[in-house]
Design an enzyme around this catalytic site. Sequence first.
Site, short mmCIF file in Angstrom:
data_model
loop_
_atom_site.label_atom_id
_atom_site.label_comp_id
_atom_site.label_asym_id
_atom_site.label_seq_id
_atom_site.Cartn_x
_atom_site.Cartn_y
_atom_site.Cartn_z
N SER A 203 78.92 33.10 40.40
CA SER A 203 79.19 32.45 41.67
C SER A 203 80.66 32.61 42.08
CB SER A 203 78.76 30.99 41.60
OG SER A 203 78.48 30.48 42.87
N ASP A 309 68.20 34.11 46.02
CA ASP A 309 69.39 33.26 46.01
C ASP A 309 69.71 32.85 47.45
OD1 ASP A 309 71.88 32.05 45.74
OD2 ASP A 309 72.63 33.54 44.32
N HIS A 340 69.84 30.91 42.54
CA HIS A 340 71.22 31.03 42.05
C HIS A 340 71.26 30.62 40.58
CE1 HIS A 340 75.39 31.63 43.09
NE2 HIS A 340 75.75 30.42 42.71
#
Length: 655
Positions: A203, A309, A340
């Site tokens: 991320s 995602d 995610h």
Amino acid sequence: MPIPPGRLRRLWTLLVGAAAAALLAVLVAPAGAEARTAAPTESRPVYSYENAVRESVWVDTRLDGDGDGRTDRVAVDIVRPREAAAQGRKVPVIMDASPYYSCCGRGNESQLKTYDANGDIVQMPLYYDNYFVPRGYAFVGVDLAGTNRSDGCVDVGGRSDIQSAKAVVDWLNGRAKGYTSRTGADRAKATWTNGRTGMIGKSYDATVANGVAATGVEGLETIVPIGGISSWYDYYFQQGAPLYDSGPDWLSDYVESPAARARCAAVQQRLVDEAPRSGDLTSLWQERDYVKDAAKVKASVFVVHGMQDLNVRAKHFGQWWDALAKNGVERKIWLSQTGHVDPFDYRRADWVDTLHRWFDHELLGLRNGIDREPMADIERAPDHWTTDTAWPPRTTRATALRPGQGSAPGVGTLSLKSGSGTERFTDDPSLGETDWADRVDTPTPGKTGFVSRPLGKDLRLSGSSTVTVTATPTTATAHLSAVLVDLGPATIRDYGASGEGITTLTDRSCWGPSATGDSSCYKNTKTVAADVNSTVFSRGWDDLGTYADPGRGRPLTPGKAYTLTISLAASDHVVPAGHRLALIVAGTDKDLIDPPSTRPSLTLDLSRTVARVPVVGGADAFAAATARGAAAAPRSTVTDDVRTTRPHRPVPEGE
């Protein structure tokens, strides 16, 4: 002719591999083994983790982001093998630079850094140090500027964020200054490393790895971005359409340390002033676009992303991958059906083994053959994976599919043949893509749907798509959504559930040795699946007001036709025989973009609307799949279809 970066890297790897193999043959050979021991293909856990060196260094970034009159220093926590240092053996570095080490935590269990009374690291989040330090690597955890124990301010992917990590790569290679304390003058030098560095993270951390690679810094040999952002504009907007109701100033405030928050008001204000909610592409966003600098990338790149995602959306990996390919960067990719989620939490044993071999090859130069293995691993169904030698496959061709009128309003056809006429819909912000897909065969005012004949053969789409539309609005503002849908029953990961395709169990598995205060054991997970009637596998959005300039919106004239192209997220999906492929064009996609200030109706000119989709085998494959057709697969009677969700606040973290 200049040698492409990927080829240069491979040549260097061969040279390094010869030297590393000679050294590691000594490190892993049993006592009394002769010098002719075969070169190793895998690093082994020959060093003590319990006795590893644990230390902290503050590296000078050469920036004064907080304006206090002195350059900022970022905290660098290090775990490295003690025996290697004592014997004068220099080790490579695995690095995770993050803003989350004190505010939010890392991994599925949200681990934070912890320290002893002397301020030395005790718990380093995640398993990287436990697993790799015994195998002859150092692990380095960097607090980005403005977070935890670092000076400076968080600027959300800008110069300060990227320089925080780049300066550490420079320090590891003897090009930057490090100190033993945050304010003192005693210098610290990285004499224990050969400077060869690999960056990893999920991320925000993955995003920083992308940004540092895009500087072309020497010594960064590889990056492994997991669910990473490639352009911060595309995190908050898509061609003018707002994806969230806040901007980077909120995120900066969220991750900054209390001390930084108090002194970084000027940076916070810039993040407000230079990132207008109009969606205009300002210089702030251009600075945070790493895709445009892909030609500078010298590191190899192992991309990992969830195709569903909806936090760091799949457009990010697609445009980054395409730019890297264009510039000859050595690369590898894993694509899952999750949202995610880190691969450690959906394919743990295979992931650790693959990552181990990747770092051994890229940082130690071991000839383990991973560079000759398939480029892509793709999850086709929950826990069922396939591989591809190249991705997208070399026979993939952009194929023009055209919508046509059907037997009822808003229920049209999708084929290779040019269509004619018009279709009309009214933006309904209470509906989203799953609502549209559920009623694709029914005339409804909130969408237009175009559906292929039932497929007689499997049809694979691999890569990024675009949809060019010509639309006439009834108001001065309008947002458009376009989605590709596989119509037919299937079992997929439930990416819309809280775990985005997984659930966390109570039992644990261990990955490397543990030490007091730092366990290597993590909760196991299992797949959460859903039976669905249809699967949205690619999506994109736009503000129609950007028709003339994707970087700046303008008011529309009601009754006037406008043409623009919507970029759809990259994906790799097989529409099975018996299913149908659908293109849906509508307005606001509930929970995925914010609605416009008005509620327009839009009329599509079908003769000037086309979807260009990446079909493996091209137009011939589509024609063959739809030539005779087949009986449509029966629609399932299940009711637990996936419902898309997004974070209430935009945080590229999602643990």
